[in-house]
Design a protein around this motif. Structure first.
Motif, short mmCIF file in Angstrom:
data_model
loop_
_atom_site.label_atom_id
_atom_site.label_comp_id
_atom_site.label_asym_id
_atom_site.label_seq_id
_atom_site.Cartn_x
_atom_site.Cartn_y
_atom_site.Cartn_z
N LEU A 112 54.51 -68.35 36.34
CA LEU A 112 53.27 -69.07 36.62
C LEU A 112 52.98 -69.06 38.13
N GLY A 113 54.00 -69.33 38.93
CA GLY A 113 53.83 -69.30 40.38
C GLY A 113 53.41 -67.93 40.87
N PHE A 114 54.00 -66.88 40.31
CA PHE A 114 53.63 -65.52 40.69
C PHE A 114 52.19 -65.22 40.30
N ALA A 115 51.77 -65.68 39.12
CA ALA A 115 50.38 -65.48 38.68
C ALA A 115 49.41 -66.20 39.62
N ILE A 116 49.79 -67.39 40.07
CA ILE A 116 48.95 -68.12 41.02
C ILE A 116 48.82 -67.33 42.32
N ASN A 117 49.93 -66.77 42.79
CA ASN A 117 49.89 -65.94 44.00
C ASN A 117 48.98 -64.74 43.82
N ILE A 118 49.07 -64.10 42.68
CA ILE A 118 48.20 -62.94 42.39
C ILE A 118 46.73 -63.38 42.44
N ALA A 119 46.44 -64.53 41.84
CA ALA A 119 45.06 -65.03 41.82
C ALA A 119 44.55 -65.29 43.24
N ILE A 120 45.38 -65.90 44.07
CA ILE A 120 44.97 -66.15 45.46
C ILE A 120 44.78 -64.83 46.20
N PHE A 121 45.72 -63.92 46.02
CA PHE A 121 45.68 -62.64 46.73
C PHE A 121 44.43 -61.83 46.40
N PHE A 122 44.05 -61.80 45.13
CA PHE A 122 42.91 -61.00 44.72
C PHE A 122 41.58 -61.76 44.77
N MET A 123 41.60 -62.98 45.22
CA MET A 123 40.37 -63.76 45.32
C MET A 123 39.30 -63.07 46.18
N PRO A 124 39.66 -62.46 47.31
CA PRO A 124 38.61 -61.77 48.07
C PRO A 124 37.93 -60.63 47.30
N ALA A 125 38.67 -59.99 46.40
CA ALA A 125 38.11 -58.88 45.64
C ALA A 125 37.11 -59.34 44.60
N ILE A 126 37.26 -60.59 44.15
CA ILE A 126 36.37 -61.09 43.09
C ILE A 126 35.51 -62.25 43.56
N LYS A 127 35.47 -62.50 44.88
CA LYS A 127 34.76 -63.69 45.35
C LYS A 127 33.27 -63.71 44.99
N GLY A 128 32.68 -62.55 44.77
CA GLY A 128 31.29 -62.50 44.36
C GLY A 128 31.06 -63.09 42.97
N TYR A 129 32.11 -63.15 42.18
CA TYR A 129 32.03 -63.68 40.82
C TYR A 129 32.48 -65.14 40.72
#
Length: 132
Positions: A112-129
Motif C-alpha cells: 500500500l505504501g509503495f502504491a501511494i509512492n507511485i501515485a505521488i510520483f506519477f501525479m505530474p503525468a496525470i495532473k491534467g486529469y
C-alpha cells in the motif's frame, strides 16, 4: 513548508525512532562502541526493529523524490499533502506490524505504501486529469 514536506521529515524521524527506541529500552545491553553487533539484534523484537529501521531507510529516498517531483511539477498540493500523510500513517502501521511479527499484514502495508509512492510520483503525468 507544506504538509507533504513535513511528512518527508516525519519519515526520517520514524525510521530513526524505530531503532532508537529499542536501543534506549535495552540501554544496559546496548554497546554504543559496537552499534552493529549482531548479538544485540539476536533478540526477536530488536531484530524486527532493525528490519523495520532498514526498510524505512530503503523506502525514504523514493518517497522524498516523489513528493519533491510532484511539488516541483506543480501537481495539486492538497492531493500531495493527503497522499503524503497517508503514506506516513501506513508506515507507522507498517512499523507496528513489523514489531508485532505480523508478516502478512506487514507485506500488505508495504504494498500500500509503495502504491501511494507511485501515485505521488506519477501525479505530474496525470495532473491534467486531477481536480484542482
Amino acid at each position: 513548508m507544506t504538509i507533504a514536506e513535513w511528512c518527508v521529515f516525519g519519515t526520517v524521524l520514524l525510521y530513526l525512532l524505530t531503532i532508537a527506541s529499542v536501543k534506549w529500552a535495552a540501554w544496559r545491553r546496548f554497546d554504543n562502541s559496537r552499534p552493529r553487533d549482531s548479538a544485540f539484534y539476536a533478540d526477536p523484537i530488536r531484530g524486527r526493529a532493525l528490519g523495520a529501521h532498514q526498510n524505512g531507510i530503503e523506502a525514504f529516498p523514493f518517497f522524498a523524490a516523489a513528493v519533491l517531483l510532484a511539488e516541483f511539477r506543480q501537481s495539486p498540493q492538497h492531493l500531495i499533502d493527503e497522499l503524503a500523510t497517508l503514506f506516513v500513517i501506513v508506515r507507522i502501521a507498517y512499523v507496528f506490524t513489523y514489531l508485532g511479527d505480523r508478516p502478512t499484514l506487514r507485506s500488505i502495508l508495504w504494498s500500500l505504501g509503495f502504491a501511494i509512492n507511485i501515485a505521488i510520483f506519477f501525479m505530474p503525468a496525470i495532473k491534467g486529469y486531477l481536480p484542482a
